[in-house]
Design a protein around this motif. Sequence first.
Motif, PDB file in Angstrom:
ATOM      1  N   VAL A   1       7.972  10.096   4.320  1.00  0.00           N
ATOM      2  CA  VAL A   1       6.904  10.031   3.310  1.00  0.00           C
ATOM      3  C   VAL A   1       5.537   9.899   3.973  1.00  0.00           C
ATOM      4  CG1 VAL A   1       6.009   8.936   1.232  1.00  0.00           C
ATOM      5  CG2 VAL A   1       8.486   8.983   1.645  1.00  0.00           C
ATOM      6  N   ARG A   2       5.296   8.771   4.672  1.00  0.00           N
ATOM      7  CA  ARG A   2       4.017   8.573   5.349  1.00  0.00           C
ATOM      8  C   ARG A   2       4.261   7.777   6.629  1.00  0.00           C
ATOM      9  NH1 ARG A   2      -0.800   6.201   1.810  1.00  0.00           N
ATOM     10  NH2 ARG A   2       0.765   4.582   1.485  1.00  0.00           N
ATOM     11  N   SER A   3       3.774   8.286   7.741  1.00  0.00           N
ATOM     12  CA  SER A   3       4.001   7.624   9.023  1.00  0.00           C
ATOM     13  C   SER A   3       3.093   6.407   9.172  1.00  0.00           C
ATOM     14  CB  SER A   3       3.733   8.594  10.179  1.00  0.00           C
ATOM     15  OG  SER A   3       2.334   8.842  10.297  1.00  0.00           O
ATOM     16  N   GLY A   4       3.423   5.571  10.152  1.00  0.00           N
ATOM     17  CA  GLY A   4       2.581   4.420  10.433  1.00  0.00           C
ATOM     18  C   GLY A   4       1.192   4.831  10.890  1.00  0.00           C
ATOM     19  N   ILE A   5       1.105   5.929  11.633  1.00  0.00           N
ATOM     20  CA  ILE A   5      -0.190   6.439  12.088  1.00  0.00           C
ATOM     21  C   ILE A   5      -1.058   6.829  10.890  1.00  0.00           C
ATOM     22  CG2 ILE A   5      -1.334   8.318  13.328  1.00  0.00           C
ATOM     23  CD1 ILE A   5      -0.049   6.338  15.216  1.00  0.00           C
ATOM     24  N   GLU A   6      -0.452   7.434   9.885  1.00  0.00           N
ATOM     25  CA  GLU A   6      -1.189   7.848   8.690  1.00  0.00           C
ATOM     26  C   GLU A   6      -1.592   6.651   7.832  1.00  0.00           C
ATOM     27  OE1 GLU A   6       0.817  12.225   7.827  1.00  0.00           O
ATOM     28  OE2 GLU A   6       1.906  10.409   7.252  1.00  0.00           O
ATOM     29  N   PHE A   7      -0.764   5.617   7.842  1.00  0.00           N
ATOM     30  CA  PHE A   7      -1.038   4.452   7.003  1.00  0.00           C
ATOM     31  C   PHE A   7      -2.044   3.492   7.638  1.00  0.00           C
ATOM     32  CE2 PHE A   7      -0.016   0.082   5.577  1.00  0.00           C
ATOM     33  CZ  PHE A   7      -0.270   0.242   4.217  1.00  0.00           C
ATOM     34  N   ALA A   8      -2.122   3.465   8.948  1.00  0.00           N
ATOM     35  CA  ALA A   8      -2.953   2.487   9.666  1.00  0.00           C
ATOM     36  C   ALA A   8      -4.402   2.409   9.184  1.00  0.00           C
ATOM     37  CB  ALA A   8      -2.902   2.775  11.164  1.00  0.00           C
ATOM     38  N   PRO A   9      -5.088   3.538   8.921  1.00  0.00           N
ATOM     39  CA  PRO A   9      -6.487   3.445   8.477  1.00  0.00           C
ATOM     40  C   PRO A   9      -6.670   2.741   7.136  1.00  0.00           C
ATOM     41  CG  PRO A   9      -5.998   5.648   9.298  1.00  0.00           C
ATOM     42  CD  PRO A   9      -4.690   4.941   9.159  1.00  0.00           C
ATOM     43  N   LEU A  10      -5.595   2.557   6.379  1.00  0.00           N
ATOM     44  CA  LEU A  10      -5.682   1.920   5.065  1.00  0.00           C
ATOM     45  C   LEU A  10      -5.541   0.404   5.137  1.00  0.00           C
ATOM     46  CD1 LEU A  10      -3.425   4.428   3.079  1.00  0.00           C
ATOM     47  CD2 LEU A  10      -5.914   4.477   3.345  1.00  0.00           C
ATOM     48  N   ILE A  11      -5.243  -0.112   6.318  1.00  0.00           N
ATOM     49  CA  ILE A  11      -5.048  -1.553   6.482  1.00  0.00           C
ATOM     50  C   ILE A  11      -6.404  -2.261   6.474  1.00  0.00           C
ATOM     51  CG2 ILE A  11      -4.251  -3.341   8.089  1.00  0.00           C
ATOM     52  CD1 ILE A  11      -2.085  -1.380   8.983  1.00  0.00           C
ATOM     53  N   PRO A  12      -6.550  -3.347   5.722  1.00  0.00           N
ATOM     54  CA  PRO A  12      -7.832  -4.070   5.661  1.00  0.00           C
ATOM     55  C   PRO A  12      -8.300  -4.510   7.050  1.00  0.00           C
ATOM     56  CG  PRO A  12      -6.324  -4.876   3.980  1.00  0.00           C
ATOM     57  CD  PRO A  12      -5.525  -3.963   4.861  1.00  0.00           C
ATOM     58  N   PRO A  13      -9.593  -4.501   7.302  1.00  0.00           N
ATOM     59  CA  PRO A  13     -10.112  -4.828   8.639  1.00  0.00           C
ATOM     60  C   PRO A  13      -9.804  -6.245   9.101  1.00  0.00           C
ATOM     61  CG  PRO A  13     -11.889  -4.686   7.030  1.00  0.00           C
ATOM     62  CD  PRO A  13     -10.666  -4.144   6.360  1.00  0.00           C
ATOM     63  N   GLU A  14      -9.575  -7.162   8.150  1.00  0.00           N
ATOM     64  CA  GLU A  14      -9.289  -8.546   8.543  1.00  0.00           C
ATOM     65  C   GLU A  14      -7.821  -8.771   8.907  1.00  0.00           C
ATOM     66  OE1 GLU A  14      -9.004  -8.293   4.012  1.00  0.00           O
ATOM     67  OE2 GLU A  14     -10.317  -7.534   5.603  1.00  0.00           O
ATOM     68  N   THR A  15      -6.986  -7.746   8.745  1.00  0.00           N
ATOM     69  CA  THR A  15      -5.559  -7.854   9.053  1.00  0.00           C
ATOM     70  C   THR A  15      -5.264  -7.199  10.397  1.00  0.00           C
ATOM     71  OG1 THR A  15      -4.996  -7.793   6.697  1.00  0.00           O
ATOM     72  CG2 THR A  15      -3.229  -7.314   8.256  1.00  0.00           C
ATOM     73  N   LEU A  16      -4.551  -7.906  11.262  1.00  0.00           N
ATOM     74  CA  LEU A  16      -4.206  -7.371  12.575  1.00  0.00           C
ATOM     75  C   LEU A  16      -3.011  -6.430  12.462  1.00  0.00           C
ATOM     76  CD1 LEU A  16      -4.533 -10.564  14.815  1.00  0.00           C
ATOM     77  CD2 LEU A  16      -6.220  -8.765  14.422  1.00  0.00           C
ATOM     78  N   LEU A  17      -3.053  -5.357  13.240  1.00  0.00           N
ATOM     79  CA  LEU A  17      -2.000  -4.347  13.223  1.00  0.00           C
ATOM     80  C   LEU A  17      -1.258  -4.333  14.550  1.00  0.00           C
ATOM     81  CD1 LEU A  17      -0.501  -1.776  12.259  1.00  0.00           C
ATOM     82  CD2 LEU A  17      -2.509  -0.460  13.009  1.00  0.00           C
ATOM     83  N   VAL A  18       0.070  -4.397  14.473  1.00  0.00           N
ATOM     84  CA  VAL A  18       0.923  -4.259  15.654  1.00  0.00           C
ATOM     85  C   VAL A  18       1.913  -3.135  15.381  1.00  0.00           C
ATOM     86  CG1 VAL A  18       2.625  -5.354  17.152  1.00  0.00           C
ATOM     87  CG2 VAL A  18       0.716  -6.704  16.246  1.00  0.00           C
ATOM     88  N   PHE A  19       1.846  -2.076  16.176  1.00  0.00           N
ATOM     89  CA  PHE A  19       2.801  -0.982  16.025  1.00  0.00           C
ATOM     90  C   PHE A  19       4.119  -1.348  16.703  1.00  0.00           C
ATOM     91  CE2 PHE A  19      -0.905   1.932  15.332  1.00  0.00           C
ATOM     92  CZ  PHE A  19      -0.462   2.475  14.136  1.00  0.00           C
TER      93      PHE A  19
END
Length: 233
Positions: A58-76
Amino acid sequence: MKCIVIDDEPVARMGMEDLIMDSPNLTFLRAFNSTIGVEEYLKTHEVDIIFLDIEMPVRSGIEFAPLIPPETLLVFTTAYPHYAIESYELDAMDYLLKPISQERFNKTVIKASAYLSLLKNDKYSVENTSEEHIIVRADKRFHKIFYDSITHIEALKDYVIIYTTDERRHITWMNLKNIYLKLPKDQFTRISRSHVVNTKFVTSFDNTSVWIKEMEITLGKSYRDDFFAKHSL
């Protein structure tokens, strides 16, 4: 720190849940088998860290990453190392290769805790620069940081973190591009969208990575020629 897991593989989700549950500094909130519904969840829940798989239907993590709020840390989290450079260009805090060991996971937790602590406490601002040092302001004082003491600088969303030889970290609101413009180019080199290194402290390198002692930093393709030129290759 409150966490969610997004992974389409049941075994991988359970493994991440176990790692989170075994960490006293983390609180497991929920696991998702895809990115569907995550945006709505983030609107009503405070999440500090998202552990996000990359290759999903459906949607990859790479595609979803830009939608994550800036105050939330992202770990792939992924089984594929070739996504490393792309992940850091998306402001990911870290990149975990499956299978994920407890030791490697613990390093990510320590890093996340340090970042969130910096972001929630006093913020530094760059006040001035000279030929030998940069001035940052914090705690109602001006701090002089000599270029010779800076090992590397890392971008983190809207901030940069300046690492020094005394193992301190100074966070400033200036982005990586602008702070790089203020640094002496004969001493500092940008090696990716998220890292600038002091070449004095580079201990080894290859076509894809740069090491400062035991710390490995990804070398971006578009920055490779400039880095090699400064190292006479």
